[in-house]
Motif scaffolding. Sequence first.
Motif, PDB file in Angstrom:
ATOM      1  N   ALA A  25      43.984  44.446  43.312  1.00  0.00           N
ATOM      2  CA  ALA A  25      43.562  43.073  43.019  1.00  0.00           C
ATOM      3  C   ALA A  25      42.926  42.990  41.633  1.00  0.00           C
ATOM      4  CB  ALA A  25      42.597  42.580  44.087  1.00  0.00           C
ATOM      5  N   TRP A  26      42.107  43.979  41.287  1.00  0.00           N
ATOM      6  CA  TRP A  26      41.470  43.985  39.965  1.00  0.00           C
ATOM      7  C   TRP A  26      42.521  44.108  38.870  1.00  0.00           C
ATOM      8  CZ3 TRP A  26      38.375  42.511  36.577  1.00  0.00           C
ATOM      9  CH2 TRP A  26      38.159  43.192  35.394  1.00  0.00           C
ATOM     10  N   THR A  27      43.504  44.973  39.069  1.00  0.00           N
ATOM     11  CA  THR A  27      44.567  45.155  38.074  1.00  0.00           C
ATOM     12  C   THR A  27      45.343  43.858  37.881  1.00  0.00           C
ATOM     13  OG1 THR A  27      44.748  47.493  38.630  1.00  0.00           O
ATOM     14  CG2 THR A  27      46.627  46.503  37.505  1.00  0.00           C
ATOM     15  N   LYS A  28      45.682  43.184  38.971  1.00  0.00           N
ATOM     16  CA  LYS A  28      46.413  41.914  38.901  1.00  0.00           C
ATOM     17  C   LYS A  28      45.569  40.857  38.188  1.00  0.00           C
ATOM     18  CE  LYS A  28      48.538  38.426  41.875  1.00  0.00           C
ATOM     19  NZ  LYS A  28      48.758  38.003  43.264  1.00  0.00           N
ATOM     20  N   TYR A  29      44.299  40.770  38.525  1.00  0.00           N
ATOM     21  CA  TYR A  29      43.385  39.794  37.922  1.00  0.00           C
ATOM     22  C   TYR A  29      43.244  40.052  36.420  1.00  0.00           C
ATOM     23  CZ  TYR A  29      39.069  37.117  37.271  1.00  0.00           C
ATOM     24  OH  TYR A  29      38.123  36.245  36.835  1.00  0.00           O
ATOM     25  N   LYS A  30      43.034  41.298  36.059  1.00  0.00           N
ATOM     26  CA  LYS A  30      42.857  41.671  34.653  1.00  0.00           C
ATOM     27  C   LYS A  30      44.113  41.379  33.847  1.00  0.00           C
ATOM     28  CE  LYS A  30      40.500  44.197  31.473  1.00  0.00           C
ATOM     29  NZ  LYS A  30      41.170  43.850  30.268  1.00  0.00           N
ATOM     30  N   ARG A  31      45.288  41.664  34.405  1.00  0.00           N
ATOM     31  CA  ARG A  31      46.547  41.394  33.714  1.00  0.00           C
ATOM     32  C   ARG A  31      46.700  39.890  33.458  1.00  0.00           C
ATOM     33  NH1 ARG A  31      49.883  44.242  36.674  1.00  0.00           N
ATOM     34  NH2 ARG A  31      50.197  42.591  38.180  1.00  0.00           N
ATOM     35  N   ALA A  32      46.413  39.079  34.473  1.00  0.00           N
ATOM     36  CA  ALA A  32      46.513  37.619  34.330  1.00  0.00           C
ATOM     37  C   ALA A  32      45.519  37.109  33.288  1.00  0.00           C
ATOM     38  CB  ALA A  32      46.290  36.939  35.680  1.00  0.00           C
ATOM     39  N   LEU A  33      44.322  37.652  33.293  1.00  0.00           N
ATOM     40  CA  LEU A  33      43.302  37.251  32.319  1.00  0.00           C
ATOM     41  C   LEU A  33      43.740  37.630  30.905  1.00  0.00           C
ATOM     42  CD1 LEU A  33      40.495  36.065  31.794  1.00  0.00           C
ATOM     43  CD2 LEU A  33      39.566  38.351  32.192  1.00  0.00           C
ATOM     44  N   ILE A  69      43.964  32.443  46.161  1.00  0.00           N
ATOM     45  CA  ILE A  69      42.751  32.821  45.442  1.00  0.00           C
ATOM     46  C   ILE A  69      42.657  34.347  45.474  1.00  0.00           C
ATOM     47  CG2 ILE A  69      40.245  32.689  45.385  1.00  0.00           C
ATOM     48  CD1 ILE A  69      40.514  29.938  46.710  1.00  0.00           C
ATOM     49  N   ASP A  70      42.682  34.931  44.287  1.00  0.00           N
ATOM     50  CA  ASP A  70      42.574  36.379  44.188  1.00  0.00           C
ATOM     51  C   ASP A  70      41.131  36.757  43.929  1.00  0.00           C
ATOM     52  OD1 ASP A  70      45.325  37.039  44.450  1.00  0.00           O
ATOM     53  OD2 ASP A  70      45.644  36.401  42.383  1.00  0.00           O
ATOM     54  N   SER A  71      40.663  37.737  44.670  1.00  0.00           N
ATOM     55  CA  SER A  71      39.327  38.267  44.443  1.00  0.00           C
ATOM     56  C   SER A  71      39.477  39.574  43.683  1.00  0.00           C
ATOM     57  CB  SER A  71      38.609  38.521  45.772  1.00  0.00           C
ATOM     58  OG  SER A  71      37.390  39.177  45.529  1.00  0.00           O
ATOM     59  N   PRO A  72      39.005  39.624  42.452  1.00  0.00           N
ATOM     60  CA  PRO A  72      39.170  40.842  41.668  1.00  0.00           C
ATOM     61  C   PRO A  72      38.385  42.032  42.210  1.00  0.00           C
ATOM     62  CG  PRO A  72      37.794  39.263  40.507  1.00  0.00           C
ATOM     63  CD  PRO A  72      38.321  38.579  41.728  1.00  0.00           C
ATOM     64  N   VAL A  73      37.480  41.798  43.143  1.00  0.00           N
ATOM     65  CA  VAL A  73      36.698  42.903  43.695  1.00  0.00           C
ATOM     66  C   VAL A  73      37.239  43.390  45.034  1.00  0.00           C
ATOM     67  CG1 VAL A  73      34.609  42.206  42.492  1.00  0.00           C
ATOM     68  CG2 VAL A  73      35.023  41.355  44.799  1.00  0.00           C
ATOM     69  N   ALA A  74      38.337  42.813  45.489  1.00  0.00           N
ATOM     70  CA  ALA A  74      38.881  43.179  46.802  1.00  0.00           C
ATOM     71  C   ALA A  74      39.317  44.645  46.848  1.00  0.00           C
ATOM     72  CB  ALA A  74      40.042  42.261  47.174  1.00  0.00           C
ATOM     73  N   ASN A  75      40.014  45.074  45.820  1.00  0.00           N
ATOM     74  CA  ASN A  75      40.485  46.457  45.732  1.00  0.00           C
ATOM     75  C   ASN A  75      41.021  46.700  44.323  1.00  0.00           C
ATOM     76  OD1 ASN A  75      43.252  45.508  45.688  1.00  0.00           O
ATOM     77  ND2 ASN A  75      43.091  45.254  47.905  1.00  0.00           N
ATOM     78  N   GLU A  76      41.429  47.905  44.045  1.00  0.00           N
ATOM     79  CA  GLU A  76      41.900  48.261  42.697  1.00  0.00           C
ATOM     80  C   GLU A  76      43.149  47.466  42.312  1.00  0.00           C
ATOM     81  OE1 GLU A  76      41.555  49.941  39.061  1.00  0.00           O
ATOM     82  OE2 GLU A  76      40.173  50.268  40.707  1.00  0.00           O
ATOM     83  N   MET A  87      34.051  46.315  37.360  1.00  0.00           N
ATOM     84  CA  MET A  87      34.687  45.170  36.795  1.00  0.00           C
ATOM     85  C   MET A  87      33.941  44.717  35.537  1.00  0.00           C
ATOM     86  SD  MET A  87      35.838  41.809  38.860  1.00  0.00           S
ATOM     87  CE  MET A  87      34.648  40.550  38.575  1.00  0.00           C
ATOM     88  N   GLU A  88      32.623  44.615  35.634  1.00  0.00           N
ATOM     89  CA  GLU A  88      31.837  44.199  34.475  1.00  0.00           C
ATOM     90  C   GLU A  88      31.978  45.197  33.327  1.00  0.00           C
ATOM     91  OE1 GLU A  88      28.106  41.727  36.175  1.00  0.00           O
ATOM     92  OE2 GLU A  88      28.182  43.850  36.748  1.00  0.00           O
ATOM     93  N   GLN A  89      32.051  46.456  33.670  1.00  0.00           N
ATOM     94  CA  GLN A  89      32.192  47.487  32.641  1.00  0.00           C
ATOM     95  C   GLN A  89      33.538  47.338  31.928  1.00  0.00           C
ATOM     96  OE1 GLN A  89      31.992  51.485  34.142  1.00  0.00           O
ATOM     97  NE2 GLN A  89      31.152  52.239  32.235  1.00  0.00           N
ATOM     98  N   ASP A  90      34.606  47.096  32.679  1.00  0.00           N
ATOM     99  CA  ASP A  90      35.922  46.898  32.070  1.00  0.00           C
ATOM    100  C   ASP A  90      35.948  45.664  31.181  1.00  0.00           C
ATOM    101  OD1 ASP A  90      37.032  49.127  33.178  1.00  0.00           O
ATOM    102  OD2 ASP A  90      38.242  48.063  34.667  1.00  0.00           O
TER     103      ASP A  90
END
Length: 70
Positions: free
Chosen positions: A39-47, A30-37, A1-4
Amino acid sequence: MEQDLGIALPLDYKELLTRFPGGVFRRIEIDSPVANEKAWTKYKRALDELLEILGDEDLEYLDKVDYTPC
């Protein structure tokens, strides 16, 4: 996540994410971006969407500030 993201996240934030998974608490999602791939994709898109909105220089809220969002 930090790398992305290209930044290091605060240690207390990372600890919070390891202790409390994403979910719904009292009707607040509450979405945890570290839960799984997914979740990270959803979090990153929203950000990315939020940063795009904040970076729109045609919006009035930026008229009286000496900086623009990166």
